[in-house]
Design an enzyme around this catalytic site. Sequence first.
Site, short mmCIF file in Angstrom:
data_model
loop_
_atom_site.label_atom_id
_atom_site.label_comp_id
_atom_site.label_asym_id
_atom_site.label_seq_id
_atom_site.Cartn_x
_atom_site.Cartn_y
_atom_site.Cartn_z
N HIS A 1 50.99 -11.45 1.39
CA HIS A 1 51.05 -11.51 2.84
C HIS A 1 52.51 -11.43 3.27
CE1 HIS A 1 46.95 -13.62 3.68
NE2 HIS A 1 46.84 -12.62 2.83
N THR A 2 52.72 -10.88 4.48
CA THR A 2 54.06 -10.91 5.07
C THR A 2 54.24 -12.28 5.72
OG1 THR A 2 53.98 -8.54 5.50
CG2 THR A 2 55.63 -9.81 6.70
N GLN A 3 54.86 -13.20 4.99
CA GLN A 3 55.06 -14.55 5.52
C GLN A 3 56.18 -14.58 6.55
OE1 GLN A 3 52.98 -16.89 4.78
NE2 GLN A 3 51.91 -15.84 3.13
N ASP A 4 57.21 -13.82 6.31
CA ASP A 4 58.34 -13.74 7.23
C ASP A 4 58.87 -12.31 7.20
OD1 ASP A 4 58.89 -16.62 8.10
OD2 ASP A 4 58.88 -16.81 5.91
#
Length: 287
Positions: A63-66
Amino acid sequence: MAWQPRDTSHSSALGPGNTGPSLADPRPGNGNHSVRNAVLHPTCGAQAFAVIPAAANGQPHKHTQDPYVTGTSVLGITYKDGVMLASDTLGSYGSTKRYKSIDRLVRVNDRVVVGAGGELSDFAYIIKLLDELATDDFVADDGVQLAPSEVHSYLQRVLYNRRNKFDPLWNSLVVGGVGPDGRPFLGTVGMIGTAFTDAHVATGFGNHLARPLFRERHRPDMSEEEATKLLHDALRVCYYRDKQSINKFRIITSTAAGVKLTEPFALETNWGYKAFVDPTANATGAW
């Protein structure tokens, strides 16, 4: 070696982010169905459906967390003959001005353009999806292309779909173009699927810095020269006030005649304003 069809990330039946090519997949299964918890492959027909494409290849789901490498504001306005979008060419690594020649304005087809702020790797994925749709139009060879309103609706569904998976595409998008009826279209889509259309839009700091200028000076019957001058003034204000911007910009235009992307250019600036020379003069407690 047996023929191996190209895996696709965009299925017209299942939507983006889903594996599973067409039913004309001749790859046989491995026949090993007796092992507990083994991955089962069909002996004929299509591959088994999987919601997470990475899982089909034994890779971890990420996932793109940041956001890591990001772009700032994208500005868009309509005018008499079409639509103009503008942005700088900076890709920031955190607060570092790392990549200074990134194109965040892209042509989808002869009538649609898209600009993006936010995570640039997610925007690269969005470009891939749009390229696949444009390729489908080209292969059909029926003279029909996606209209800007259709691209806008499609991107709204894609971003909302990813938001519901808690794996959002970290982008704010601007979609513009000229519709089949010859009327300009301009809209924006947020990272959670929120969307609207207007005569002028902006993402990021541009919402606070550029849109006041647009509300004051924009007219639907503006000429191309007037629209360009308005965008230059708005870009200059964004450059003055947004530390994640650089003085290197591009403008993309969509009209009935087609799409035109300018070469990178810089704006004349003046840093001699009193507020710039002594910015803490009226700020109590500043140093």
